[in-house]
Scaffold this motif. Structure first.
Motif, PDB file in Angstrom:
ATOM      1  N   GLU A  81      -7.428   1.518  16.244  1.00 50.55           N
ATOM      2  CA  GLU A  81      -6.184   1.054  15.903  1.00 50.55           C
ATOM      3  C   GLU A  81      -6.033   0.978  14.383  1.00 50.55           C
ATOM      4  N   ARG A  82      -7.014   0.335  13.907  1.00 47.73           N
ATOM      5  CA  ARG A  82      -6.880  -0.082  12.350  1.00 47.73           C
ATOM      6  C   ARG A  82      -7.024   1.162  11.824  1.00 47.73           C
ATOM      7  N   LEU A  83      -8.026   1.833  12.030  1.00 52.52           N
ATOM      8  CA  LEU A  83      -8.384   3.244  11.287  1.00 52.52           C
ATOM      9  C   LEU A  83      -6.979   4.062  11.239  1.00 52.52           C
ATOM     10  N   GLY A  84      -6.327   4.173  12.580  1.00 52.88           N
ATOM     11  CA  GLY A  84      -5.196   5.141  12.611  1.00 52.88           C
ATOM     12  C   GLY A  84      -4.134   4.836  11.899  1.00 52.88           C
ATOM     13  N   LEU A  85      -3.987   3.221  11.727  1.00 51.63           N
ATOM     14  CA  LEU A  85      -2.837   2.779  10.870  1.00 51.63           C
ATOM     15  C   LEU A  85      -3.038   2.926   9.452  1.00 51.63           C
ATOM     16  N   ARG A  86      -4.449   2.834   8.898  1.00 54.07           N
ATOM     17  CA  ARG A  86      -4.733   3.087   7.581  1.00 54.07           C
ATOM     18  C   ARG A  86      -4.596   4.532   7.353  1.00 54.07           C
ATOM     19  N   LYS A  87      -4.820   5.461   8.146  1.00 55.82           N
ATOM     20  CA  LYS A  87      -4.656   6.878   7.650  1.00 55.82           C
ATOM     21  C   LYS A  87      -3.201   7.102   7.552  1.00 55.82           C
ATOM     22  N   ILE A  88      -2.317   6.495   8.399  1.00 54.17           N
ATOM     23  CA  ILE A  88      -0.743   6.816   8.424  1.00 54.17           C
ATOM     24  C   ILE A  88      -0.281   6.111   7.104  1.00 54.17           C
ATOM     25  N   ILE A  89      -0.742   5.177   6.584  1.00 55.43           N
ATOM     26  CA  ILE A  89      -0.271   4.462   5.499  1.00 55.43           C
ATOM     27  C   ILE A  89      -0.916   5.187   4.087  1.00 55.43           C
ATOM     28  N   GLN A  90      -2.035   5.490   3.975  1.00 57.85           N
ATOM     29  CA  GLN A  90      -2.550   5.972   2.898  1.00 57.85           C
ATOM     30  C   GLN A  90      -2.072   7.522   2.635  1.00 57.85           C
ATOM     31  N   ARG A  91      -1.652   8.236   3.982  1.00 61.04           N
ATOM     32  CA  ARG A  91      -0.954   9.491   3.722  1.00 61.04           C
ATOM     33  C   ARG A  91       0.450   9.372   3.229  1.00 61.04           C
ATOM     34  N   ASP A  92       1.038   8.215   3.580  1.00 63.70           N
ATOM     35  CA  ASP A  92       2.553   8.364   3.326  1.00 63.70           C
ATOM     36  C   ASP A  92       3.152   7.398   2.439  1.00 63.70           C
ATOM     37  N   PHE A  93       2.127   6.536   1.871  1.00 67.80           N
ATOM     38  CA  PHE A  93       2.554   5.400   0.923  1.00 67.80           C
ATOM     39  C   PHE A  93       1.535   5.301  -0.310  1.00 67.80           C
ATOM     40  N   HIS A  94       1.901   6.118  -1.304  1.00 67.98           N
ATOM     41  CA  HIS A  94       0.707   6.114  -2.388  1.00 67.98           C
ATOM     42  C   HIS A  94       1.007   4.911  -3.308  1.00 67.98           C
ATOM     43  N   ASN A  95       1.941   3.944  -3.062  1.00 74.49           N
ATOM     44  CA  ASN A  95       1.888   2.750  -4.202  1.00 74.49           C
ATOM     45  C   ASN A  95       1.732   1.368  -3.291  1.00 74.49           C
ATOM     46  N   ILE A  96       1.126   1.531  -1.973  1.00 69.37           N
ATOM     47  CA  ILE A  96       0.570   0.480  -1.459  1.00 69.37           C
ATOM     48  C   ILE A  96      -0.583   0.244  -1.582  1.00 69.37           C
ATOM     49  N   ASP A  97      -1.401  -0.793  -1.678  1.00 72.52           N
ATOM     50  CA  ASP A  97      -2.828  -1.234  -1.788  1.00 72.52           C
ATOM     51  C   ASP A  97      -3.099  -1.796  -0.388  1.00 72.52           C
ATOM     52  N   LEU A  98      -3.965  -1.205   0.162  1.00 67.34           N
ATOM     53  CA  LEU A  98      -4.569  -1.707   1.530  1.00 67.34           C
ATOM     54  C   LEU A  98      -5.602  -2.524   1.303  1.00 67.34           C
ATOM     55  N   VAL A  99      -5.317  -3.872   1.578  1.00 69.67           N
ATOM     56  CA  VAL A  99      -6.374  -5.043   1.533  1.00 69.67           C
ATOM     57  C   VAL A  99      -7.291  -4.934   2.628  1.00 69.67           C
ATOM     58  N   GLU A 100      -8.496  -5.749   2.708  1.00 72.39           N
ATOM     59  CA  GLU A 100      -9.166  -5.822   4.039  1.00 72.39           C
ATOM     60  C   GLU A 100      -8.617  -6.190   5.018  1.00 72.39           C
ATOM     61  N   ASP A 101      -8.974  -5.408   5.957  1.00 75.79           N
ATOM     62  CA  ASP A 101      -8.751  -5.591   7.493  1.00 75.79           C
ATOM     63  C   ASP A 101      -9.070  -6.957   8.005  1.00 75.79           C
ATOM     64  N   SER A 102      -8.128  -7.512   8.877  1.00 74.35           N
ATOM     65  CA  SER A 102      -8.441  -8.704   9.770  1.00 74.35           C
ATOM     66  C   SER A 102      -8.560  -8.352  11.158  1.00 74.35           C
TER      67      SER A 102
END
Length: 248
Positions: free
Chosen positions: A13-34
């Motif tokens: 689930e975490r991986l899938g969410l990361r891929k969507i966000i990295q693809r569609d939001f270039h000005n968002i920094d994804l911090v460490e998952d919990s």
């Protein structure tokens, strides 16, 4: 740069969410998952994310229990709850605990994108997203640089304030005020001035006819191009071209 944290006990689930966000939001920094609620609280203290995507059902501490602490630590953050439960009671509890939005699993990318954009638009202005002046200045610079880079890459097309605001994930009305404050001119003037500066380069360095330069720079016609050029330079494109030739 805006920071977003994903909280879910399922690695896929975490991986899938990361891929969507990295693809569609270039000005968002994804911090460490919990991986659970306890880690979420710890990482909120560490990273102070602006947006949190959090599952409800997790071991050790549920998403809603974690949210009770998170809202105390970061009252301006926006938490989007992800859950497989459609029970209305869950939604009520989420709202009581300051949750910004509520998405049902499996989450569709289009719904996730809408929720994140809505959360970004609801965030306080960049100066107020944290109490550290240096960090807020960095955020300002990142947003402005991203906007200007987009304009530089699209100035020769039909470019709108709304398109640039969407690119940097800001409300158009807020972006308009913010852009004028940072650049000293409104959006339309900035784009026109950029086009005229590019036009001056073409007039000095090429033999392109004026109507062709007008079209290449995104002006509707040569007459309008001449009008705008004269407004900024107090002379027509032809007069400018002749003046530059005399200087060579």
């Amino acid at each position: 740069m805006l920071k977003l944290m994903i909280v879910d006990d399922e690695p896929l689930e975490r991986l899938g969410l990361r891929k969507i966000i990295q693809r569609d939001f270039h000005n968002i920094d994804l911090v460490e998952d919990s991986r659970n609620g306890l880690e979420a609280i710890e990482n909120v203290r560490k990273y102070r994310p602006h947006i949190i995507l959090m599952d409800i059902s997790m071991p050790e501490l549920s998403g809603l229990e974690a949210q009770q602490e998170i809202i105390k630590l970061l009252p301006n953050s926006k938490t989007i709850i992800l859950t497989a439960h459609s029970d209305f009671n869950y939604a009520q509890d989420a709202i009581k605990n300051g949750v910004f939005d509520y998405l049902l699993k499996p989450v569709k990318p289009v719904d996730l994108n809408k929720a994140i954009k809505k959360a970004i638009a609801a965030l306080p202005s960049p100066k107020n997203t944290n109490n550290n002046p240096d960090k807020s200045d960095d955020l300002d610079a990142n947003i402005l640089n991203s906007a200007i880079e987009y304009i530089e890459n699209h100035y020769f097309q039909e470019i709108s304030l709304n398109a640039v605001a969407e690119h940097v994930h800001l409300n158009p009305q807020y972006f308009s005020r913010y852009f004028k404050k940072e650049t000293g001119m409104n959006f339309t003037t900035y784009v026109s001035k950029l086009r005229i500066e590019k036009a001056k380069t073409f007039l000095r360095q090429t033999d392109k006819p004026i109507y062709r330069i007008a079209v290449d720079l995104g002006f509707s016609d040569a007459a309008y191009f001449t009008k705008v050029f004269n407004k900024f330079e107090n002379q027509t494109p032809y007069q400018y071209k002749m003046e530059m030739k005399q200087l060579v």
